[in-house]
Design a protein around this motif. Structure first.
Motif, PDB file in Angstrom:
ATOM      1  N   VAL A 655      -9.904   6.537  -1.936  1.00 24.65           N
ATOM      2  CA  VAL A 655      -8.727   6.401  -2.328  1.00 24.65           C
ATOM      3  C   VAL A 655      -7.585   7.302  -1.503  1.00 24.65           C
ATOM      4  O   VAL A 655      -6.464   6.510  -1.293  1.00 24.65           O
ATOM      5  CB  VAL A 655      -8.584   6.426  -4.015  1.00 24.65           C
ATOM      6  CG1 VAL A 655      -7.057   6.599  -4.221  1.00 24.65           C
ATOM      7  CG2 VAL A 655      -9.511   5.710  -4.725  1.00 24.65           C
ATOM      8  N   ALA A 656      -7.951   8.400  -1.188  1.00 19.29           N
ATOM      9  CA  ALA A 656      -6.956   9.165  -0.560  1.00 19.29           C
ATOM     10  C   ALA A 656      -6.981   9.000   0.834  1.00 19.29           C
ATOM     11  O   ALA A 656      -5.880   8.595   1.609  1.00 19.29           O
ATOM     12  CB  ALA A 656      -7.776  10.741  -0.465  1.00 19.29           C
ATOM     13  N   ALA A 657      -8.094   8.224   1.541  1.00 20.22           N
ATOM     14  CA  ALA A 657      -8.034   7.723   2.904  1.00 20.22           C
ATOM     15  C   ALA A 657      -7.394   6.637   3.102  1.00 20.22           C
ATOM     16  O   ALA A 657      -6.405   6.292   3.954  1.00 20.22           O
ATOM     17  CB  ALA A 657      -9.504   7.418   3.337  1.00 20.22           C
ATOM     18  N   VAL A 658      -7.311   5.629   1.812  1.00 19.63           N
ATOM     19  CA  VAL A 658      -6.566   4.552   2.026  1.00 19.63           C
ATOM     20  C   VAL A 658      -4.871   4.813   1.881  1.00 19.63           C
ATOM     21  O   VAL A 658      -4.044   4.138   2.558  1.00 19.63           O
ATOM     22  CB  VAL A 658      -6.947   3.645   0.794  1.00 19.63           C
ATOM     23  CG1 VAL A 658      -5.876   2.444   0.454  1.00 19.63           C
ATOM     24  CG2 VAL A 658      -8.423   3.022   0.964  1.00 19.63           C
ATOM     25  N   VAL A 659      -4.796   5.778   1.108  1.00 13.19           N
ATOM     26  CA  VAL A 659      -3.453   6.372   0.730  1.00 13.19           C
ATOM     27  C   VAL A 659      -2.807   6.484   2.283  1.00 13.19           C
ATOM     28  O   VAL A 659      -1.486   6.280   2.559  1.00 13.19           O
ATOM     29  CB  VAL A 659      -3.169   7.053  -0.122  1.00 13.19           C
ATOM     30  CG1 VAL A 659      -1.685   7.649  -0.404  1.00 13.19           C
ATOM     31  CG2 VAL A 659      -3.499   6.520  -1.576  1.00 13.19           C
ATOM     32  N   LEU A 662      -2.507   3.813   4.590  1.00 19.18           N
ATOM     33  CA  LEU A 662      -0.835   3.090   4.511  1.00 19.18           C
ATOM     34  C   LEU A 662       0.077   3.825   4.800  1.00 19.18           C
ATOM     35  O   LEU A 662       1.229   3.335   5.322  1.00 19.18           O
ATOM     36  CB  LEU A 662      -0.943   2.746   2.925  1.00 19.18           C
ATOM     37  CG  LEU A 662      -1.972   1.666   2.383  1.00 19.18           C
ATOM     38  CD1 LEU A 662      -2.017   1.767   0.707  1.00 19.18           C
ATOM     39  CD2 LEU A 662      -2.026   0.303   3.039  1.00 19.18           C
ATOM     40  N   PHE A 663       0.191   5.094   4.472  1.00 17.13           N
ATOM     41  CA  PHE A 663       1.354   5.936   4.885  1.00 17.13           C
ATOM     42  C   PHE A 663       1.578   5.951   6.544  1.00 17.13           C
ATOM     43  O   PHE A 663       2.741   5.849   6.987  1.00 17.13           O
ATOM     44  CB  PHE A 663       1.128   7.411   4.322  1.00 17.13           C
ATOM     45  CG  PHE A 663       2.314   8.433   4.794  1.00 17.13           C
ATOM     46  CD1 PHE A 663       3.568   8.256   4.405  1.00 17.13           C
ATOM     47  CD2 PHE A 663       2.156   9.257   5.972  1.00 17.13           C
ATOM     48  CE1 PHE A 663       4.350   8.982   4.697  1.00 17.13           C
ATOM     49  CE2 PHE A 663       3.213  10.181   6.550  1.00 17.13           C
ATOM     50  CZ  PHE A 663       4.262  10.077   5.807  1.00 17.13           C
ATOM     51  N   MET A 664       0.658   6.129   6.997  1.00 17.23           N
ATOM     52  CA  MET A 664       0.534   6.125   8.703  1.00 17.23           C
ATOM     53  C   MET A 664       0.995   4.672   9.163  1.00 17.23           C
ATOM     54  O   MET A 664       1.697   4.765  10.118  1.00 17.23           O
ATOM     55  CB  MET A 664      -0.701   6.541   9.403  1.00 17.23           C
ATOM     56  CG  MET A 664      -1.174   8.162   8.958  1.00 17.23           C
ATOM     57  SD  MET A 664      -0.233   9.109   9.667  1.00 17.23           S
ATOM     58  CE  MET A 664      -0.490   9.023  11.246  1.00 17.23           C
ATOM     59  N   PHE A 665       0.539   3.913   8.569  1.00 19.88           N
ATOM     60  CA  PHE A 665       0.818   2.492   9.144  1.00 19.88           C
ATOM     61  C   PHE A 665       2.524   2.077   9.032  1.00 19.88           C
ATOM     62  O   PHE A 665       3.115   1.666   9.769  1.00 19.88           O
ATOM     63  CB  PHE A 665      -0.186   1.284   8.230  1.00 19.88           C
ATOM     64  CG  PHE A 665       0.294  -0.082   8.729  1.00 19.88           C
ATOM     65  CD1 PHE A 665      -0.286  -0.544   9.786  1.00 19.88           C
ATOM     66  CD2 PHE A 665       1.093  -0.766   7.862  1.00 19.88           C
ATOM     67  CE1 PHE A 665       0.107  -1.874  10.360  1.00 19.88           C
ATOM     68  CE2 PHE A 665       1.345  -2.158   8.177  1.00 19.88           C
ATOM     69  CZ  PHE A 665       0.754  -2.744   9.508  1.00 19.88           C
ATOM     70  N   LYS A 666       3.010   2.832   7.817  1.00 21.95           N
ATOM     71  CA  LYS A 666       4.361   2.535   7.353  1.00 21.95           C
ATOM     72  C   LYS A 666       5.123   3.304   8.270  1.00 21.95           C
ATOM     73  O   LYS A 666       6.233   2.951   8.453  1.00 21.95           O
ATOM     74  CB  LYS A 666       4.510   2.741   5.983  1.00 21.95           C
ATOM     75  CG  LYS A 666       5.729   2.439   5.305  1.00 21.95           C
ATOM     76  CD  LYS A 666       5.781   2.611   3.884  1.00 21.95           C
ATOM     77  CE  LYS A 666       7.362   2.202   3.406  1.00 21.95           C
ATOM     78  NZ  LYS A 666       7.360   2.551   1.920  1.00 21.95           N
TER      79      LYS A 666
END
Length: 671
Positions: A655-659, A662-666
């Motif tokens: 879950v942390a990796a996905v978060v 998502l932050f990096m991509f944004k």
């Protein structure tokens, strides 16, 4: 009362004198109580034969009601008889003969009438006796028949004192007629019973037998002298007891009459239905002989009735012409109560017979029955009355019990009754003649044979009315498979055999009846047997799995198939009951099945949910399947597993990796 009868009579008399004046009338002298006269009408020529046209007879007594005249003429030794029609002689029995004289010839006038009033005289050696008030006197009479034909005569009392009881008797029987043979003598007794109220004085009693009569004289005195008397003595003239008791009085008879005497024993007065007997201690008696100046002892036995009222009653007995009054005081009555019959039945060796049947009869109607116990005894309650009984037992001849009496509130003990055994006889019994078994089972009957006969015997074994395709076999024990067709049993011995019934595999569920046949040398014994087959209710439970794993918070689903595998019928009202630890929940679908026929099945779905805070472990769940006929159960194991922490950490990292992604991509977008 005057009776007159005029009849034509033609009679030729050969007399020697000349005519005389008519009518001639001759008075008939009194003879045996009859008085009258005869009147001749017509011309009588003493020198010639002169017809007498008619005659007339009159009597002044009502004893003679009608009659005719028979005239005999003694003519130099020749007897001529004429009556009625010319030349015809009528024979009549005669009671009166009077000698009349006509000139030098003798004329016998014989009056013929009722044959009971004939030429009879009565003789008595002692026509006068002394007595006290209340005494009984006995006179011995001789009836003499002076005619040459036998006759039956009436016994009559012409005159007696008022309230006295006077009877003719012979032995113990009272009579009112007597037969006296031709020119013979018949003896008869006369009993005169005075009353206690009779005053002092002399009393005349006149008796008549046919045409004979006799006067007897009784002088009532206040007492007798000690000499010339019969003395009756008893120490106790009054006894006390219950109604239905037998009272006994010791009586001594002393003969002081100056000569040897025979005494009649009789009862003068007693209450109704009471019985009075005289006994010498061993047998009943009705006469005694006592030599002069000697004494004889006897017992007066008085049997009262159970319904006698409370109070004092008297019984008067007589010994010869002496009487004695005895008193009984009843202190307790048994009115309305039943009596008791007891007896003991034994065989010829004196051993008690169990199971002997006793039937009690009253006037040929069976009113009660019973069976003897193991000690051969029987007790029956019966109403007051006279009965007979019949005792029967297989293997013995029937025994009849003669008349016996049952008294209210009292026990009548018949005593020991011995039955005679037959040469060949047996008693056959079956322990359980009716059986209920499941389909597929073979019923077995235990049959007991007891040889009650005097001889040893062989018994042949058979069966009757067994359904088609069924089989059977007699065995000597339950364990053996060997069949027997006969069995030998000694006299007095008992053996048990076993009858096994073997039905075919497919039969209807119902009741079947048949008979076991046991044949002895002379008799056949038949025992009715029956068996009822019943099916078996069976319930089969099936689940694909009996063990389940689950995690906390999960629900497990269990399938349970219920099938009716029995053959007895439908299973009805089938429902499940779940047994689990506290906090567990269970949902069952369907909740209830109304019926499952033979061979049908139904699948139940059970959803099990444990409590949220359950500790991981193994748990037992029980599913009980209940119906109206039976119930079955199935156990399940539920395992609650622990959740692994590594897995939790992995999920957190993912879950942390996905978060982060998502932050990096944004933030940086596409570069």
């Amino acid at each position: 009362m005057m009776k007159r009868e005029i009849l034509p009579l033609f009679l030729f008399l050969s007399l020697l004198s000349t005519n005389i004046v008519v009518p001639y009338q001759y008075e008939i002298e009194e003879y045996t109580g009859v008085k009258g006269s005869i009147l001749f009408r017509g011309m009588v020529d003493l020198n010639a034969t002169i017809p007498i046209e008619c005659y007339e007879i009159t009597f002044d007594t009502s004893m003679v009601t009608e009659g005719k005249v028979w005239i005999r003429i003694d003519d130099n030794g020749t007897i001529r008889e004429r009556i009625g029609e010319e030349g015809k002689v009528y024979r009549y029995k005669q009671i009166l003969i009077t000698l009349l004289t006509v000139g030098q010839k003798s004329v016998y006038v014989e009056f013929a009438a009722n044959p009971y009033y004939e030429r009879v005289t009565i003789e008595c050696d002692y026509p006068g006796k002394l007595a006290r008030s209340g005494d009984i006197l006995n006179y011995s009479l001789r009836i003499v028949n002076h005619d040459n034909w036998g006759k039956v005569l009436d016994l009559q009392v012409f005159k007696k004192e008022e309230d006295w009881d006077i009877r003719f008797k012979t032995g113990n029987d009272y009579v009112n007629k007597i037969f006296v043979p031709a020119e013979g003598i018949a003896n008869i007794d006369l009993e005169i019973i005075t009353t206690t109220e009779t005053e002092l004085g002399t009393y005349e009693t006149i008796i008549r037998v046919g045409s004979g009569s006799l006067s007897l004289y009784t002088k009532i005195v206040s007492s007798f002298s000690s000499s010339g008397n019969t003395i009756l003595k008893t120490d106790y003239t009054g006894l006390v007891g219950e109604a239905g008791d037998i009272f006994r009085y010791a009586l001594t008879v002393t003969n002081k009459t100056g000569c040897d005497r025979e005494y009649d024993l009789s009862t003068v007065q007693k209450p109704k239905d009471w019985e009075v007997r005289f006994t010498d201690g061993e047998k009943y008696i009705n006469k005694i002989f006592v030599p002069r100046d000697q004494s004889l002892s006897l017992t007066v036995e008085i049997e009262t009735t159970g319904d006698s009222d409370i109070g004092t009653k008297s019984v008067t007995v007589s010994v010869g012409d002496k009487t004695l009054r005895l008193y009984i005081t009843i202190t307790e009555t048994h009115k309305g109560e039943k009596g008791i019959l007891t007896l003991t039945v034994v065989d010829e060796e004196g051993d008690p017979i169990k199971g002997a049947k006793i039937e009690v009869y009253s006037n040929s109607n069976m009113i009660e029955q019973g069976m003897t116990t193991s000690d051969g005894k029987l007790q029956l309650n019966l109403a007051k009355g006279e009965y007979t009984a019949e005792i029967e037992k297989e293997g013995y001849y029937i025994k009849d019990i003669e008349k016996f009496k049952i008294k209210m509130g009292k026990t009548t003990d018949i005593g020991i009754v011995t039955l005679e055994s037959k040469p060949y006889a047996a008693e056959v019994s079956v322990d359980m003649p009716f059986k209920t078994v499941l389909l597929g089972e073979n019923p077995v009957y235990a049959i007991k044979i007891e040889n009650l006969g005097k001889n040893n015997d062989t018994y042949f074994l058979d069966i009757r009315d067994l359904p088609e395709r069924w089989d059977y076999k007699y065995k000597t024990s339950l364990e053996t498979t060997e069949a027997i067709s006969q069995i030998y049993i000694n006299s007095g011995e008992t053996k048990t055999i076993y009858l096994e019934i073997i039905p075919p595999y497919e039969i209807e569920i119902e009741e079947y009846s048949f008979k076991s046949i046991i044949k002895s040398s002379i008799e056949e014994y038949e025992e009715d047997l029956s068996v009822k087959f019943k099916g078996e209710y069976k319930m089969y439970l099936y689940s694909p799995k009996l063990a389940y794993e689950m995690k906390q918070g999960e629900t497990v689903e269990i399938e349970l198939k219920v099938a009716n595998t029995g053959n007895a019928g439908s299973l009805t009202n089938i429902e499940l009951e779940i047994e689990a630890a506290e906090g567990w929940t269970a949902l069952v679908d369907p909740e209830k099945v109304s019926s499952l026929k033979i061979g049908e099945s139904e699948t139940f779905v059970i959803k099990i949910t444990p409590p949220g805070d359950i500790v991981p472990s193994d748990y037992k769940i029980t599913a009980k399947v209940k119906s109206d006929q039976l119930e079955e159960s199935e156990d399940y194991r539920i395992t609650i597993k622990k959740e692994s922490k590594t897995s939790i950490y992995g999920i957190v990292i993912i879950v942390a990796a996905v978060v982060v992604l998502l932050f990096m991509f944004k933030k940086y977008g596409r570069r």
